[in-house]
Design a protein around this motif. Structure first.
Motif, PDB file in Angstrom:
ATOM      1  N   GLY A  56       0.503  -1.056  -0.107  1.00 10.91           N
ATOM      2  CA  GLY A  56      -0.246  -0.316  -0.077  1.00 10.91           C
ATOM      3  C   GLY A  56       0.724   1.215   0.009  1.00 10.91           C
ATOM      4  N   LEU A  57       2.465   1.562  -0.345  1.00 13.93           N
ATOM      5  CA  LEU A  57       2.834   2.388  -0.711  1.00 13.93           C
ATOM      6  C   LEU A  57       3.364   3.317  -1.442  1.00 13.93           C
ATOM      7  N   LEU A  58       2.948   2.540  -2.944  1.00 17.11           N
ATOM      8  CA  LEU A  58       3.338   2.908  -4.292  1.00 17.11           C
ATOM      9  C   LEU A  58       2.931   4.575  -4.206  1.00 17.11           C
ATOM     10  N   PRO A  59       1.717   4.628  -3.692  1.00 20.73           N
ATOM     11  CA  PRO A  59       1.197   5.892  -3.894  1.00 20.73           C
ATOM     12  C   PRO A  59       2.442   6.999  -3.295  1.00 20.73           C
ATOM     13  N   ARG A  60       2.790   7.059  -2.467  1.00 23.97           N
ATOM     14  CA  ARG A  60       3.835   7.994  -1.310  1.00 23.97           C
ATOM     15  C   ARG A  60       5.094   7.595  -1.628  1.00 23.97           C
ATOM     16  N   VAL A  61       5.666   6.640  -2.579  1.00 24.11           N
ATOM     17  CA  VAL A  61       6.803   6.189  -3.404  1.00 24.11           C
ATOM     18  C   VAL A  61       6.401   7.742  -4.426  1.00 24.11           C
ATOM     19  N   ALA A  62       5.745   7.391  -5.320  1.00 25.07           N
ATOM     20  CA  ALA A  62       4.996   8.488  -6.739  1.00 25.07           C
ATOM     21  C   ALA A  62       5.889   9.506  -5.922  1.00 25.07           C
ATOM     22  N   ALA A  63       4.735  10.142  -5.006  1.00 21.93           N
ATOM     23  CA  ALA A  63       4.918  11.487  -4.288  1.00 21.93           C
ATOM     24  C   ALA A  63       6.555  11.453  -4.195  1.00 21.93           C
ATOM     25  N   LEU A  64       6.936  10.351  -3.387  1.00 20.99           N
ATOM     26  CA  LEU A  64       8.332  10.596  -3.211  1.00 20.99           C
ATOM     27  C   LEU A  64       9.647  10.835  -3.619  1.00 20.99           C
ATOM     28  N   GLY A  65       9.531  10.011  -4.609  1.00 24.69           N
ATOM     29  CA  GLY A  65      10.246  10.020  -6.652  1.00 24.69           C
ATOM     30  C   GLY A  65       9.505  10.741  -7.532  1.00 24.69           C
ATOM     31  N   GLY A  66      10.972  10.115  -8.513  1.00 27.87           N
ATOM     32  CA  GLY A  66      10.461  10.564  -9.756  1.00 27.87           C
ATOM     33  C   GLY A  66       9.904   9.685 -10.995  1.00 27.87           C
ATOM     34  N   ARG A  67       8.669   9.359 -11.345  1.00 25.49           N
ATOM     35  CA  ARG A  67       9.123   8.116 -12.622  1.00 25.49           C
ATOM     36  C   ARG A  67       9.821   8.155 -13.467  1.00 25.49           C
ATOM     37  N   LEU A  68      10.124   6.734 -14.046  1.00 21.63           N
ATOM     38  CA  LEU A  68      11.550   7.754 -14.232  1.00 21.63           C
ATOM     39  C   LEU A  68      10.756   6.713 -16.552  1.00 21.63           C
ATOM     40  N   ASN A  69      11.580   7.585 -17.328  1.00 26.32           N
ATOM     41  CA  ASN A  69      10.613   7.726 -18.515  1.00 26.32           C
ATOM     42  C   ASN A  69      11.666   6.963 -19.242  1.00 26.32           C
ATOM     43  N   ARG A  70      13.316   7.458 -19.650  1.00 26.95           N
ATOM     44  CA  ARG A  70      14.398   6.581 -20.080  1.00 26.95           C
ATOM     45  C   ARG A  70      15.497   6.701 -19.486  1.00 26.95           C
ATOM     46  N   MET A  71      16.468   5.629 -20.220  1.00 26.25           N
ATOM     47  CA  MET A  71      17.491   5.357 -19.152  1.00 26.25           C
ATOM     48  C   MET A  71      18.995   5.520 -20.857  1.00 26.25           C
ATOM     49  N   TYR A  72      19.559   5.915 -20.272  1.00 27.94           N
ATOM     50  CA  TYR A  72      20.561   6.921 -21.636  1.00 27.94           C
ATOM     51  C   TYR A  72      21.872   6.484 -21.182  1.00 27.94           C
ATOM     52  N   ARG A  73      22.779   6.314 -22.327  1.00 28.46           N
ATOM     53  CA  ARG A  73      24.068   5.646 -22.475  1.00 28.46           C
ATOM     54  C   ARG A  73      25.189   6.768 -23.142  1.00 28.46           C
ATOM     55  N   SER A  74      26.625   7.059 -22.830  1.00 27.81           N
ATOM     56  CA  SER A  74      26.850   7.665 -23.643  1.00 27.81           C
ATOM     57  C   SER A  74      28.398   7.374 -22.991  1.00 27.81           C
TER      58      SER A  74
END
Length: 393
Positions: A56-74
């Motif tokens: 039941g903690l995922l909404p709290r995690v979403a509020a505290l963190g950032g939802r990741l969209n991509r991963m870049y390598r350079s």
């Protein structure tokens, strides 16, 4: 059952929450004098998000963190080695991926422990475990206290785990030949353009940063170091000098980190164990399986341990031995594979041979795109409907 958990980190705290929901009486013992965290941040991949949703903690995690969209390598000059969209992985597994500061995740778990009335006894440094009465193990603490519960869960980390010493006869981690300098950068203006993972590869060096929000990122700079020394604080100027020729974003992130907020950590893991329990003592988290940060799965697998343990553990001691054996069987192959994959990746990442690094970089884009393979590997053993999975317990 009466259960004692050694360690109030991600593995211990999440196991306590899961097991208390099953009706077990749980107490957590932490060697440190108060709440503390190791590491700057953590990526919670979809398998971890599943467990947090169960709690039941995922909404709290979403509020505290950032939802990741991509991963870049350079590479270290800033030339692209490819990128991958994370959303297809999230869709396949049915849950998103989040970046969160480890401090925030730990505080959330401890808050939930307090809300459920689960005591965390700080300053309780377990010094030995020995066979006790009625087949139950007794844990002795440096402060003179002891406990003899129905079950002892060793979630006491990858270094100096008393539980691992009792179960396996050894607890020495394996130094993998490189150090991480870690920190959290924050600024009044954006440090990065999007919520993503940015990974720069050098020759025997690496710099990775993960976005919590555009103005806040956690990061790790890494470098080969043959001999392990003491962990501890490191001067920001030293780290900035090491990466002065790297892309400007790297320098900007280092300079946006508090001068006293960078820590040097020598990176260890453990060889996989064939057995995670002895009598009434069970290992979970880094005490059982401590993958390298290059696996991306340390905290995720700790959370999975908690979910699986709650699924397998009986209500009473009557069938405890067989339940612990089945739990170990269910978890050991997956975690061993993740440990080994983390080592393989680290060997390539920290290769000091220029030609080997050139070939590694050529392969990088091809190795990024298989969301299906990642979903199958990270979702194994979990009842993720999008993958057609079934609960193992």
């Amino acid at each position: 059952m009466d259960i004692a958990i050694l360690g109030a980190g991600v593995a211990g705290a999440s196991a306590a929450l899961m097991l208390s929901r099953q009706g077990h009486r749980v107490r957590v013992y932490e060697r440190r004098p108060g709440p503390a965290t190791m590491g700057a941040g953590v990526v919670l991949w979809p398998n971890a998000s599943f467990v947090l949703a169960e709690l039941g903690l995922l909404p709290r995690v979403a509020a505290l963190g950032g939802r990741l969209n991509r991963m870049y390598r350079s590479d270290q000059a800033g030339m692209s080695l490819g990128h991958v969209d994370i959303e297809p992985l999230a869709q396949l597994m049915g849950y998103p991926a989040y970046a969160i500061l480890r401090h925030d995740l730990q505080a959330l778990l401890l808050e939930q422990l307090a809300a459920r009335g689960i005591e965390v006894a700080y300053g309780c440094d377990a010094v030995r475990i020995e066979d006790g009465a009625n087949g139950r193990a007794t844990v002795h603490f440096a402060n003179g206290q002891s406990t003899c519960p129905d079950l002892v869960i060793g979630a006491d980390g990858r270094k100096n785990s008393v539980a691992r010493l009792y179960v396996a006869g050894e607890n020495a981690p394996v130094y993998q030949g490189f150090v991480n300098w870690i920190g959290v950068a924050e600024a009044s203006s954006p440090l990065v353009d999007e919520i993503a993972v940015f990974d720069y590869w050098g020759q025997g060096e690496r710099f990775g940063c993960v976005t919590v929000n555009r103005n806040k990122v956690y990061w790790a700079g890494a470098q080969v170091q043959a001999v392990a020394e003491e962990d501890g604080p490191i001067a920001r100027e030293f780290v900035e000098q090491c990466f002065q020729a790297w892309p400007s974003q790297v320098g900007r992130i280092i300079r946006s980190t508090p001068a006293n907020g960078i820590r040097k950590i020598h990176v260890y893991d453990h060889d996989p164990l064939p057995v995670w329990h002895r009598g009434t003592v069970l290992l979970i988290g880094d005490a059982a399986h401590a993958p390298l940060p290059t696996s991306g799965q340390g905290a995720c697998q700790a959370l999975e341990d908690a979910w699986h343990l709650a699924a397998y553990l009986p209500a009473t001691q009557d069938d405890l031995a067989s339940a612990l054996a089945v739990f170990t069987q269910a978890r050991s192959a997956k975690t061993a594979a993740i440990t080994n994959q983390g080592r393989v990746f680290a060997r390539a990442l920290f290769d000091t041979d220029a030609e080997a690094c050139r070939l590694r970089n050529e392969r990088a884009g091809k190795e990024l795109g298989d969301a299906g393979a990642l979903a199958a590997a990270w979702g194994a053993g979990l009842p993720l409907a999008a993958l057609g999975g079934q609960a193992s317990g």
